[in-house]
Design an enzyme around this catalytic site. Sequence first.
Site, PDB file in Angstrom:
ATOM      1  N   ARG A  82      37.211  29.262  56.512  1.00 55.99           N
ATOM      2  CA  ARG A  82      36.257  30.106  55.802  1.00 55.99           C
ATOM      3  C   ARG A  82      35.957  31.390  56.570  1.00 55.99           C
ATOM      4  O   ARG A  82      35.544  32.394  55.997  1.00 55.99           O
ATOM      5  CB  ARG A  82      34.973  29.314  55.539  1.00 55.99           C
ATOM      6  N   TYR A 135      34.156  45.598  33.040  1.00 52.13           N
ATOM      7  CA  TYR A 135      34.677  44.277  32.695  1.00 52.13           C
ATOM      8  C   TYR A 135      33.518  43.330  32.380  1.00 52.13           C
ATOM      9  O   TYR A 135      32.462  43.377  33.025  1.00 52.13           O
ATOM     10  CB  TYR A 135      35.515  43.759  33.868  1.00 52.13           C
ATOM     11  N   ASP A 147      36.140  49.260  41.120  1.00 49.34           N
ATOM     12  CA  ASP A 147      37.103  48.206  40.807  1.00 49.34           C
ATOM     13  C   ASP A 147      38.424  48.882  40.451  1.00 49.34           C
ATOM     14  O   ASP A 147      38.543  49.551  39.425  1.00 49.34           O
ATOM     15  CB  ASP A 147      36.597  47.361  39.637  1.00 49.34           C
ATOM     16  N   LYS A 160      45.881  40.073  39.529  1.00 45.45           N
ATOM     17  CA  LYS A 160      46.504  40.983  38.569  1.00 45.45           C
ATOM     18  C   LYS A 160      47.759  41.618  39.161  1.00 45.45           C
ATOM     19  O   LYS A 160      48.667  40.936  39.575  1.00 45.45           O
ATOM     20  CB  LYS A 160      45.477  42.022  38.116  1.00 45.45           C
TER      21      LYS A 160
END
Length: 389
Positions: free
Chosen positions: A55, A108, A181, A206
């Site tokens: 992590r 979005y 973004d 993406k």
Amino acid sequence: MELNTRAVHVVNEPFPDGSRPLSVPLVQSSAFAFDSAADLAEAMAGPDGRYVYGRRGNPTVRALEQTLAGLEGGEGALAFASGMGAISGVLLALLRPGDRVVAQRCLYGGTHAVLADLAERYGIEVVRISGDDPAELEAAAVHPATRLLVLETIANPTGHVPDLPGLLAAARALGVTSLVDNSLASPVLCRPLALGADVVVHSTTKYLSGHSDVLGGAAVFADDGLRRRIWPRTVELGACADPFAAWLTLRGIPTLPLRMRAHCANAEVLAERLAARREVTAVHYPRLPGHPSYARARTVLSGGGGLLSFELAGGREAGRDFIERVRLARLALSLGGVETLVTHPASTSHRELDEGDLAAAGIGAGLVRMSVGIEDAEDLWADVEQALA
């Protein structure tokens, strides 16, 4: 180096013996052992030390972070488990109750949802702007608690391109942190940090990975001090990148410039032909003459991207019928893979928005979103044509 070269030569550290593997090794380990308690304590002090726990850092994940920082021209990056993990991680780290966020209106749907949740639960005020005029930001930033500007390079699904140079310059002058973004453009088409952004986020799911087999996200920072400030909060959030997902993304990045050229070329062909069809009332593609962002897109972007949308004359029913009639294109969520996908945003990606919000975002009931792949353009058009007929 030019971006084409930089994408091929991803960051890859040599082995202790000096040899350097051509492919970044996958280090699939959740924890790392130490011989000294002091060394372990020192390693836990920051994001760039020795590896302690998955992590907090991993060699494969760090290679991805350094590669993305290089592609975007940033001082550092943090990798996340998803694009929404990246957006949520940065927002939660930067904002406090009572802060004001200035957000582009056509964002979005997932970003809309997290901002709405922050407003309801923590009293974050969200002010919407068109993104076309820096004066909108200047008016909103009169409020002393204005902390953050949120934009998208290319809005999903309308293709709107905001005035990035003007808005980012205004944000910097006002002392407002800016987040862009860049998922739909990728660093191939635009590098917002060079235009003045403070943070660039990606859904690496993406175009960066590009093969519909990865879930991931990233944030790239113009200033490494901001990355170090945000890192502890992201560790606590736990939305860390998986090493295998990072490895798959690193595998996809070398072909990113080639894929983006094919996506853009195919999308431009389809946009032009759709605009001539009687069944289509509007086509939304930023490099199509007549699009509201056409002039700005030619300045800000080096291509129109692989995403387009179009409105069908028959409304909601026609939109749903079309996405069920295509044969080569596939009805699926997401975008940016090598295959062409279609969706109906009003009932899928933007289902969180009511009719008023849909209209404000420029999304009609009959709008179809198409993520154009890298197939042959004539095969794609034959599929679209038969679905329209």
